[in-house]
Design an enzyme around this catalytic site. Structure first.
Site, PDB file in Angstrom:
ATOM      1  N   TYR A 107       4.348 -10.567  28.568  1.00 53.36           N
ATOM      2  CA  TYR A 107       5.371 -10.144  27.597  1.00 53.36           C
ATOM      3  C   TYR A 107       4.769  -9.195  26.548  1.00 53.36           C
ATOM      4  O   TYR A 107       5.342  -8.145  26.238  1.00 53.36           O
ATOM      5  CB  TYR A 107       5.942 -11.402  26.944  1.00 53.36           C
ATOM      6  CG  TYR A 107       7.125 -11.209  26.031  1.00 53.36           C
ATOM      7  CD1 TYR A 107       8.366 -10.823  26.531  1.00 53.36           C
ATOM      8  CD2 TYR A 107       7.022 -11.453  24.665  1.00 53.36           C
ATOM      9  CE1 TYR A 107       9.467 -10.678  25.688  1.00 53.36           C
ATOM     10  CE2 TYR A 107       8.107 -11.314  23.811  1.00 53.36           C
ATOM     11  CZ  TYR A 107       9.331 -10.925  24.326  1.00 53.36           C
ATOM     12  OH  TYR A 107      10.422 -10.792  23.489  1.00 53.36           O
ATOM     13  N   LYS A 114       5.853  -5.385  25.969  1.00 51.65           N
ATOM     14  CA  LYS A 114       6.427  -4.990  24.675  1.00 51.65           C
ATOM     15  C   LYS A 114       5.546  -3.966  23.952  1.00 51.65           C
ATOM     16  O   LYS A 114       6.050  -3.168  23.143  1.00 51.65           O
ATOM     17  CB  LYS A 114       6.664  -6.223  23.798  1.00 51.65           C
ATOM     18  CG  LYS A 114       7.746  -7.168  24.359  1.00 51.65           C
ATOM     19  CD  LYS A 114       9.094  -6.480  24.521  1.00 51.65           C
ATOM     20  CE  LYS A 114      10.232  -7.443  24.814  1.00 51.65           C
ATOM     21  NZ  LYS A 114      11.529  -6.756  24.977  1.00 51.65           N
TER      22      LYS A 114
HETATM   23  N1  LIG Z   1      15.164 -13.672  20.194  1.00 49.39           N
HETATM   24  C1  LIG Z   1      13.991 -13.328  19.718  1.00 49.39           C
HETATM   25  O1  LIG Z   1      13.388 -14.052  18.923  1.00 49.39           O
HETATM   26  C2  LIG Z   1      13.357 -12.031  20.161  1.00 49.39           C
HETATM   27  C3  LIG Z   1      12.194 -11.622  19.486  1.00 49.39           C
HETATM   28  C4  LIG Z   1      11.591 -10.443  19.870  1.00 49.39           C
HETATM   29  C5  LIG Z   1      12.145  -9.669  20.864  1.00 49.39           C
HETATM   30  N2  LIG Z   1      13.270 -10.075  21.506  1.00 49.39           N
HETATM   31  C6  LIG Z   1      13.788  -9.215  22.557  1.00 49.39           C
HETATM   32  O2  LIG Z   1      15.131  -8.892  22.301  1.00 49.39           O
HETATM   33  C7  LIG Z   1      15.823  -8.675  23.532  1.00 49.39           C
HETATM   34  C8  LIG Z   1      17.067  -9.551  23.573  1.00 49.39           C
HETATM   35  O3  LIG Z   1      16.661 -10.892  23.458  1.00 49.39           O
HETATM   36  P1  LIG Z   1      17.679 -12.085  23.143  1.00 49.39           P
HETATM   37  O4  LIG Z   1      16.956 -13.039  22.282  1.00 49.39           O
HETATM   38  O5  LIG Z   1      18.986 -11.560  22.709  1.00 49.39           O
HETATM   39  O6  LIG Z   1      17.762 -12.723  24.596  1.00 49.39           O
HETATM   40  P2  LIG Z   1      18.988 -13.314  25.449  1.00 49.39           P
HETATM   41  O7  LIG Z   1      18.380 -14.041  26.595  1.00 49.39           O
HETATM   42  O8  LIG Z   1      19.939 -14.027  24.565  1.00 49.39           O
HETATM   43  O9  LIG Z   1      19.674 -11.979  25.975  1.00 49.39           O
HETATM   44  C9  LIG Z   1      19.045 -11.161  26.926  1.00 49.39           C
HETATM   45  C10 LIG Z   1      20.078 -10.683  27.907  1.00 49.39           C
HETATM   46  O10 LIG Z   1      19.407  -9.863  28.881  1.00 49.39           O
HETATM   47  C11 LIG Z   1      19.955 -10.155  30.143  1.00 49.39           C
HETATM   48  N3  LIG Z   1      19.018  -9.789  31.212  1.00 49.39           N
HETATM   49  C12 LIG Z   1      17.890 -10.434  31.586  1.00 49.39           C
HETATM   50  N4  LIG Z   1      17.330  -9.812  32.633  1.00 49.39           N
HETATM   51  C13 LIG Z   1      18.107  -8.745  32.925  1.00 49.39           C
HETATM   52  C14 LIG Z   1      18.040  -7.707  33.887  1.00 49.39           C
HETATM   53  N5  LIG Z   1      17.060  -7.664  34.821  1.00 49.39           N
HETATM   54  N6  LIG Z   1      19.008  -6.754  33.883  1.00 49.39           N
HETATM   55  C15 LIG Z   1      20.011  -6.797  32.987  1.00 49.39           C
HETATM   56  N7  LIG Z   1      20.126  -7.768  32.051  1.00 49.39           N
HETATM   57  C16 LIG Z   1      19.184  -8.724  32.013  1.00 49.39           C
HETATM   58  C17 LIG Z   1      20.248 -11.646  30.123  1.00 49.39           C
HETATM   59  O11 LIG Z   1      21.212 -12.008  31.110  1.00 49.39           O
HETATM   60  C18 LIG Z   1      20.736 -11.819  28.687  1.00 49.39           C
HETATM   61  O12 LIG Z   1      22.144 -11.712  28.599  1.00 49.39           O
HETATM   62  C19 LIG Z   1      14.818  -8.971  24.644  1.00 49.39           C
HETATM   63  O13 LIG Z   1      14.247  -7.774  25.084  1.00 49.39           O
HETATM   64  C20 LIG Z   1      13.787  -9.838  23.943  1.00 49.39           C
HETATM   65  O14 LIG Z   1      12.527  -9.750  24.552  1.00 49.39           O
HETATM   66  C21 LIG Z   1      13.896 -11.242  21.176  1.00 49.39           C
END
Ligand SMILES: NC(=O)c1ccc[n+]([C@@H]2O[C@H](COP(=O)([O-])OP(=O)(O)OC[C@H]3O[C@@H](n4cnc5c(N)ncnc54)[C@H](O)[C@@H]3O)[C@@H](O)[C@H]2O)c1
Length: 247
Positions: free
Chosen positions: A153, A157
């Site tokens: 990851y 990232k």
């Molecule tokens: N939540 C956190 O604390 C956090 C922190 C840092 C970064 N992020 C990043 O933010 C982004 C969103 O995260 P989130 O927390 O909303 O996650 P989440 O799991 O709630 O949403 C992610 C969405 O991406 C979709 N997805 C996964 N694989 C996929 C693919 N191959 N093609 C299309 N869609 C796909 C999932 O179905 C889901 O709806 C991600 O890139 C995550 O790494 C999140």
């Protein structure tokens, strides 16, 4: 109406940060393509937006599949006539110490979190170049600084940041801005369903000047700024939305 009449594609917008983003952009005047590997969630979000009188369609896309990504961008243009905004948000983590991390764990995370953003950018930018206007926001993570148990990851990232800076250089001359956001801990389903969420939360809060977890709207508002013309002289930049935690 900060993105009035703009057309936005937000990957992974069936829930979490992506869902908050399509809703925020539509409130500010954009037509949105809600796209996710989970079409039921994407359809539900698109229906909620349409119920408020805004324009939205749902499209099923796995961002790791080149044909699906190409079809997504052409569907957006077919439906709304242009493509102004791309938010590369789809992503997930599968944590393990390197000694236990399988090749599949590595490939699955890097394919979605990094290659997916490359593919979407590759197929969205020809439309943006043609119209000499575009905004790309890539979702990195505070984890790009490195974390034990997150080699896949963190690498993906961190890679997103290099991709963002390359996009900025290649497409700046076409009036296309590319920036990245590194969220810290944001209370989405992804985060809350982590088996060690409470422990992670406590540990992170201890090292954050702002003593709360983030909300998806904190990220969505920063995306809105980066896709509006308020940030037109900013490109290749990384903004941490992490309550002041960096490393
Ligand atoms: N939540 C956190 O604390 C956090 C922190 C840092 C970064 N992020 C990043 O933010 C982004 C969103 O995260 P989130 O927390 O909303 O996650 P989440 O799991 O709630 O949403 C992610 C969405 O991406 C979709 N997805 C996964 N694989 C996929 C693919 N191959 N093609 C299309 N869609 C796909 C999932 O179905 C889901 O709806 C991600 O890139 C995550 O790494 C999140």
């Amino acid at each position: 109406m900060r993105v009035k009449d703009m057309v936005a594609v937000v990957t992974g917008s069936g829930r979490g940060i992506g869902e908050a983003t399509v809703k925020r952009l539509s409130e500010e005047g954009a037509s949105v393509v809600v796209t996710d590997i989970n079409i039921e969630n994407a359809q539900k979000v698109a229906n909620e937006i349409k119920a408020k009188g805004k324009k939205a369609i749902a499209v099923k896309t796995d961002v790791t599949k080149i044909e699906e990504v190409e079809a997504l961008m052409s569907k957006a243009v077919e439906e709304f006539g242009k493509l102004d905004i791309l938010v590369n948000n789809a992503g997930f983590n599968r944590d393990n110490l390197i000694k236990n991390m399988t090749e599949k764990d590595w490939d699955d995370v890097v394919d979605t979190d990094l290659k997916g953003a490359f593919l979407c950018s590759k197929f969205a930018t020809p439309y943006m170049v043609e119209q000499k206007y575009g905004k790309i926001v890539n979702i990195s993570s505070r984890a790009w600084h490195g974390n034990p148990g997150q080699a896949n990851y963190s690498a993906a990232k961190a890679g997103i940041i290099g991709l963002t800076k390359s996009l900025a250089w290649e497409f700046g001359r076409y009036n296309i801005n590319a920036n990245a956001i590194a969220p810290g801990i944001i209370a989405t389903e992804l985060m809350r369903s982590h088996p060690k969420y409470e422990m992670i939360k406590e540990r992170q809060l201890a090292n954050m000047p702002i003593k709360r977890v983030g909300d998806p709207i904190d990220v969505a508002n920063t995306i809105l700024f980066l896709v509006s013309d308020e940030s037109s002289f900013i490109t290749g930049e990384l903004i941490h939305v992490s309550g002041g935690r960096f490393g």
